[in-house]
Design a protein around this motif. Sequence first.
Motif: not given
Length: 140
Positions: A28-36, A112-120, A9-12
């Motif tokens: 916290a991000f998953a909660d805020a975006e409603g990612i199940d 310290f620093a982090g980058e993330l890709y998420v696919r719902e 579905d969505r990608e972030f």
Amino acid sequence: MDYQRVEGDREFVARLEHGRDWREQIEAFADAEGIDAAFFFGLGAVQDATVFFYDQEVQEYYPVEFDEPFEVTTALGNISHLEGDRFAHTHVTLSHEDGTVVGGHLDSATTFAGELYVREFDTQLEREHDETTDLDLWPL
């Protein structure tokens, strides 16, 4: 093998905040975006880490704490529900300054620093206790 077909579905893409816990930020991000249900991968650096190793014979997690900086060469995981809360099941490979690595199930780490890709995914996944492994797994 049990499986279920899912559609993406969505990608972030996201940048993790300095000084906050790596895994808690994902939850916290998953909660805020409603990612199940989702899959993610990331990279970056942490200032410390607690990594769990699962003893398959005893069927218990054992924490190993590191109070030193690491490069996060790989952070892979998925988001689902565990006991009603969103849970970021996260595995990491962490590199020391000399190039040696440690890895395992990430419990916590100060970013310290982090980058993330998420696919719902277009489903909800709720972990359930598996008698054979004594782990909370997807009941597919």
